[in-house]
Design a protein around this motif. Structure first.
Motif, PDB file in Angstrom:
ATOM      1  N   LEU A  75      32.018 -20.849  33.538  1.00  0.00           N
ATOM      2  CA  LEU A  75      32.617 -20.056  32.474  1.00  0.00           C
ATOM      3  C   LEU A  75      31.764 -18.826  32.175  1.00  0.00           C
ATOM      4  CD1 LEU A  75      34.694 -19.558  30.224  1.00  0.00           C
ATOM      5  CD2 LEU A  75      33.356 -21.111  28.754  1.00  0.00           C
ATOM      6  N   ASP A  76      30.441 -18.971  32.229  1.00  0.00           N
ATOM      7  CA  ASP A  76      29.584 -17.841  31.866  1.00  0.00           C
ATOM      8  C   ASP A  76      29.519 -16.772  32.955  1.00  0.00           C
ATOM      9  OD1 ASP A  76      27.849 -18.830  33.794  1.00  0.00           O
ATOM     10  OD2 ASP A  76      26.275 -19.411  32.390  1.00  0.00           O
ATOM     11  N   LEU A  77      30.269 -16.964  34.038  1.00  0.00           N
ATOM     12  CA  LEU A  77      30.339 -15.950  35.082  1.00  0.00           C
ATOM     13  C   LEU A  77      31.490 -14.962  34.859  1.00  0.00           C
ATOM     14  CD1 LEU A  77      29.624 -18.212  38.177  1.00  0.00           C
ATOM     15  CD2 LEU A  77      28.071 -16.565  37.117  1.00  0.00           C
ATOM     16  N   LEU A  78      32.352 -15.253  33.894  1.00  0.00           N
ATOM     17  CA  LEU A  78      33.455 -14.347  33.583  1.00  0.00           C
ATOM     18  C   LEU A  78      32.924 -13.138  32.815  1.00  0.00           C
ATOM     19  CD1 LEU A  78      35.022 -16.955  34.311  1.00  0.00           C
ATOM     20  CD2 LEU A  78      36.666 -16.348  32.527  1.00  0.00           C
ATOM     21  N   ASP A  79      33.436 -11.959  33.139  1.00  0.00           N
ATOM     22  CA  ASP A  79      33.017 -10.730  32.472  1.00  0.00           C
ATOM     23  C   ASP A  79      33.759 -10.542  31.158  1.00  0.00           C
ATOM     24  OD1 ASP A  79      31.129  -9.964  34.352  1.00  0.00           O
ATOM     25  OD2 ASP A  79      32.614  -8.945  35.612  1.00  0.00           O
ATOM     26  N   HIS A  80      33.204  -9.638  30.332  1.00  0.00           N
ATOM     27  CA  HIS A  80      33.716  -9.371  28.989  1.00  0.00           C
ATOM     28  C   HIS A  80      34.771  -8.274  29.010  1.00  0.00           C
ATOM     29  CE1 HIS A  80      33.694  -8.522  24.670  1.00  0.00           C
ATOM     30  NE2 HIS A  80      33.374  -7.273  24.907  1.00  0.00           N
ATOM     31  N   ARG A  81      35.827  -8.477  28.215  1.00  0.00           N
ATOM     32  CA  ARG A  81      36.810  -7.420  27.979  1.00  0.00           C
ATOM     33  C   ARG A  81      37.364  -7.594  26.572  1.00  0.00           C
ATOM     34  NH1 ARG A  81      41.888  -6.794  31.913  1.00  0.00           N
ATOM     35  NH2 ARG A  81      42.531  -8.704  30.831  1.00  0.00           N
ATOM     36  N   ARG A  82      37.357  -6.496  25.823  1.00  0.00           N
ATOM     37  CA  ARG A  82      37.829  -6.553  24.446  1.00  0.00           C
ATOM     38  C   ARG A  82      38.162  -5.136  24.004  1.00  0.00           C
ATOM     39  NH1 ARG A  82      37.395 -10.121  20.116  1.00  0.00           N
ATOM     40  NH2 ARG A  82      37.495  -9.146  18.052  1.00  0.00           N
ATOM     41  N   GLY A  83      39.009  -5.017  22.999  1.00  0.00           N
ATOM     42  CA  GLY A  83      39.297  -3.705  22.436  1.00  0.00           C
ATOM     43  C   GLY A  83      40.781  -3.427  22.390  1.00  0.00           C
ATOM     44  N   VAL A  84      41.110  -2.211  21.941  1.00  0.00           N
ATOM     45  CA  VAL A  84      42.504  -1.809  21.785  1.00  0.00           C
ATOM     46  C   VAL A  84      43.229  -1.886  23.119  1.00  0.00           C
ATOM     47  CG1 VAL A  84      44.024   0.084  21.142  1.00  0.00           C
ATOM     48  CG2 VAL A  84      41.913  -0.305  19.860  1.00  0.00           C
ATOM     49  N   GLY A  85      44.384  -2.534  23.140  1.00  0.00           N
ATOM     50  CA  GLY A  85      45.213  -2.594  24.329  1.00  0.00           C
ATOM     51  C   GLY A  85      44.792  -3.611  25.369  1.00  0.00           C
ATOM     52  N   GLN A  86      43.766  -4.406  25.083  1.00  0.00           N
ATOM     53  CA  GLN A  86      43.271  -5.387  26.055  1.00  0.00           C
ATOM     54  C   GLN A  86      43.821  -6.782  25.722  1.00  0.00           C
ATOM     55  OE1 GLN A  86      41.746  -4.499  28.665  1.00  0.00           O
ATOM     56  NE2 GLN A  86      40.997  -2.466  28.149  1.00  0.00           N
ATOM     57  N   ALA A  87      44.529  -7.360  26.676  1.00  0.00           N
ATOM     58  CA  ALA A  87      45.074  -8.708  26.481  1.00  0.00           C
ATOM     59  C   ALA A  87      44.020  -9.751  26.827  1.00  0.00           C
ATOM     60  CB  ALA A  87      46.313  -8.906  27.352  1.00  0.00           C
ATOM     61  N   LYS A  88      44.044 -10.876  26.128  1.00  0.00           N
ATOM     62  CA  LYS A  88      43.105 -11.961  26.404  1.00  0.00           C
ATOM     63  C   LYS A  88      43.579 -12.776  27.601  1.00  0.00           C
ATOM     64  CE  LYS A  88      41.219 -14.348  23.194  1.00  0.00           C
ATOM     65  NZ  LYS A  88      40.959 -15.238  22.034  1.00  0.00           N
ATOM     66  N   ASP A  89      42.689 -12.989  28.549  1.00  0.00           N
ATOM     67  CA  ASP A  89      43.026 -13.778  29.739  1.00  0.00           C
ATOM     68  C   ASP A  89      42.842 -15.269  29.502  1.00  0.00           C
ATOM     69  OD1 ASP A  89      43.544 -11.452  31.078  1.00  0.00           O
ATOM     70  OD2 ASP A  89      41.706 -11.462  32.261  1.00  0.00           O
ATOM     71  N   THR A  90      41.821 -15.643  28.746  1.00  0.00           N
ATOM     72  CA  THR A  90      41.427 -17.046  28.642  1.00  0.00           C
ATOM     73  C   THR A  90      41.119 -17.441  27.198  1.00  0.00           C
ATOM     74  OG1 THR A  90      39.115 -16.434  29.031  1.00  0.00           O
ATOM     75  CG2 THR A  90      40.425 -17.068  30.954  1.00  0.00           C
ATOM     76  N   GLN A  91      41.160 -18.721  26.977  1.00  0.00           N
ATOM     77  CA  GLN A  91      40.673 -19.300  25.723  1.00  0.00           C
ATOM     78  C   GLN A  91      39.942 -20.596  26.064  1.00  0.00           C
ATOM     79  OE1 GLN A  91      43.872 -20.357  23.066  1.00  0.00           O
ATOM     80  NE2 GLN A  91      44.977 -21.557  24.586  1.00  0.00           N
ATOM     81  N   LEU A 113      36.957 -12.955  29.827  1.00  0.00           N
ATOM     82  CA  LEU A 113      36.951 -13.577  28.508  1.00  0.00           C
ATOM     83  C   LEU A 113      36.386 -12.543  27.543  1.00  0.00           C
ATOM     84  CD1 LEU A 113      33.726 -14.173  28.032  1.00  0.00           C
ATOM     85  CD2 LEU A 113      34.214 -16.324  29.163  1.00  0.00           C
ATOM     86  N   THR A 114      36.426 -12.856  26.271  1.00  0.00           N
ATOM     87  CA  THR A 114      35.835 -11.958  25.290  1.00  0.00           C
ATOM     88  C   THR A 114      34.587 -12.603  24.717  1.00  0.00           C
ATOM     89  OG1 THR A 114      36.113 -10.848  23.154  1.00  0.00           O
ATOM     90  CG2 THR A 114      37.401 -12.851  23.517  1.00  0.00           C
ATOM     91  N   TYR A 115      33.519 -11.811  24.620  1.00  0.00           N
ATOM     92  CA  TYR A 115      32.279 -12.307  24.030  1.00  0.00           C
ATOM     93  C   TYR A 115      32.336 -12.273  22.508  1.00  0.00           C
ATOM     94  CZ  TYR A 115      30.354 -11.403  28.735  1.00  0.00           C
ATOM     95  OH  TYR A 115      30.119 -11.383  30.088  1.00  0.00           O
TER      96      TYR A 115
END
Length: 488
Positions: free
Chosen positions: A204-220, A245-247
């Motif tokens: 799980l900790d190998l997934l990169d971060h993505r967050r912000g306006v217009g960014q959909a969540k891939d995982t939970q 994932l989002t940090y």
């Protein structure tokens, strides 16, 4: 049948996935990791699909450390020096244990092999030279924090080493502790280790971060009743797509200091920035954050009231002269005046409304609760002018400004320069918003008294961002005037 790495999947991922499965866990057959260390799916994955199930026995936690011989010795040494540590004792203990596991070849060896090499953490500011720190971070509050973190790491290691009594278990080297602490700071998941403690979660900790306006969540992800960590697809994932994932809502200062990168537009859908500027006034620091009034009103009022309070204390002391606090403010304002000719300025929070209401309720000035007297208005103007000078001087202290900042923001710029420029641009953006709010507040007060309004300032960013900042400043000042000057 699973990949052996011959199809381009990173061998370390293959070995770690095999280990997780051997412990009763699950790794979706479409998940893979490329040689560039990007986790992706090799086939389409439906929404809600179970991507990972990492058993509790595979998690690197304080409980796992405590159950090992090396961990017991680490806990004993850390507990003795706990009160003197710069970093949290839990982080130090977990990092020491991880450093041991990275070299001991024991039960977590397959996980340890997936961690990035030591050189990959060279993007962390605490690893930069003094010259690079001064060139890139002068003016940002992160500069001093970085220096403290660098000294604190060595201090923590020396403290633990001073209490290490074991002869049969060698203390990990400073270099390995440095690498492990960087891993813990950037990869540990809060609350997934049981008892609300952190955990290092393989794969799980190998997934990169993505967050912000217009960014959909891939995982939970969540901790299951049996202690395992389960990860599911938050949306349908197309074959070949990267998985993120989002940090969490982290500011660029934290992203840079812990992860070595920044986000160019670190703004939430409601228009609030995740970046907080620690703005220093004599005797205190105010956390400034760009966004709607729910995020800006309280800090705006706090800064003004701090300046007004200091002005009220600017009276002769019994021994003659000014009080120490007033003298500090005089020196501070003198420094602001000296900077005037040097500064070129051309160039998931749902509780905000409640916070604003609390600020509004505490905002009393004069016997009727409002600053309606001429003397009070004059003091208010003086405080606003001092705030404007302080903001301008703060902006002028940055080493990355003007053309140098614009150049560093280019995609072709070196990564360390580019990421730092993103942080600086965001901090300058916050300064711009509050400077514009001060200008508008002074304009409103001037208009009420028939005085000349201040010149409209140019805001940073593109046209859309400048419009957002101006709108947020107008919203803030509208609330400010309605609350503090309701009869005008």
């Amino acid at each position: 049948e699973h990949s052996d790495g011959s199809d381009g999947c990173l061998p370390e991922w293959v070995a770690a996935a095999s280990w997780v499965r051997s412990c009763g866990g699950t790794v979706h057959e479409a998940l893979a990791m490329s040689c560039s260390r990007e986790v992706n799916v090799t086939a389409a994955v439906s929404e809600g699909a179970l991507l990972l199930r990492i058993p509790e026995q595979c998690l690197v936690t304080l409980s796992a450390a405590e159950s090992s011989a090396a961990g017991k010795k680490i806990f004993k040494a850390v507990s003795i020096v706990k009160a003197k540590l710069h970093n949290s004792s839990n982080d130090v203990a977990l990092a020491m244990f991880l450093a041991f596991e990275m070299n001991a070849g024991s039960r977590f060896k397959d996980y340890a092999a997936t961690l990035p090499p030591r050189a990959s953490y060279n993007g962390l500011p605490r690893r930069w030279s003094d010259k690079k720190l001064a060139r890139l971070l002068t003016g940002s509050p992160l500069l001093e924090r970085t220096r403290r973190d660098r000294e604190g790491l060595r201090q923590d290691y020396d403290l633990v080493a001073s209490r290490w009594k074991s002869v049969d278990v060698a203390l990990p080297s400073l270099e390995h502790f440095d690498q492990a602490l960087a891993a813990v700071s950037s990869r540990a998941f809060a609350g997934l280790g049981g008892d609300e403690l952190d955990a290092m979660v393989p794969l799980l900790d190998l997934l990169d971060h993505r967050r912000g306006v217009g960014q959909a969540k891939d995982t939970q992800y969540k901790r299951a009743a049996d202690g395992a960590v389960e990860v599911r697809a938050q949306r349908a994932l197309a074959a070949g797509s990267a998985v993120y994932l989002t940090y969490g809502a982290k500011g660029n200062a934290q992203l840079l200091s812990c992860y070595g990168f920044c986000l160019r537009r670190n703004v939430e859908p409601d228009g609030s920035s995740n970046d907080v500027l620690e703005f220093t006034l004599p005797g205190a620091t105010v956390a400034l954050r760009a966004g709607p009034k729910a995020y800006t009103y309280g800090p705006f009022v706090k800064a003004i009231e701090m300046l007004r309070a200091t002005q009220r204390k600017s009276v002769p002391s019994p021994a003659g002269g000014l009080s120490a606090e007033a003298a500090d403010m005089d020196q501070f304002l003198d420094e602001m005046d000296d900077m005037d000719g040097m500064c070129d300025l051309d160039g998931e929070d749902e509780g905000g409304e409640e916070e604003e209401k609390e600020e509004e309720g505490d905002d009393n000035h004069g016997e009727d609760g409002h600053a309606n007297s001429d003397a009070a208005t004059a003091a208010e103007r003086k405080a606003l002018e001092a705030f404007a000078s302080a903001l301008e001087a703060t902006s002028g202290r940055y080493s990355l400004r003007g053309a140098a900042l614009a150049e560093a923001l280019q995609e072709c710029a070196p990564p360390h320069d580019r990421f730092t420029a993103m942080l600086v641009a965001s901090e300058q953006r916050t300064i711009d918003l509050f400077s514009e709010a001060v200008r508008l507040a002074l304009e409103a007060l001037a208009t009420q008294h028939g005085a000349t309004a201040e010149k409209k300032r140019k805001l940073s960013g593109n046209d859309d961002d400048a419009r957002m900042l101006r709108s947020q400043a107008e919203e803030l000042v509208s609330a400010y005037m309605k609350i503090r000057h309701p009869s005008r």
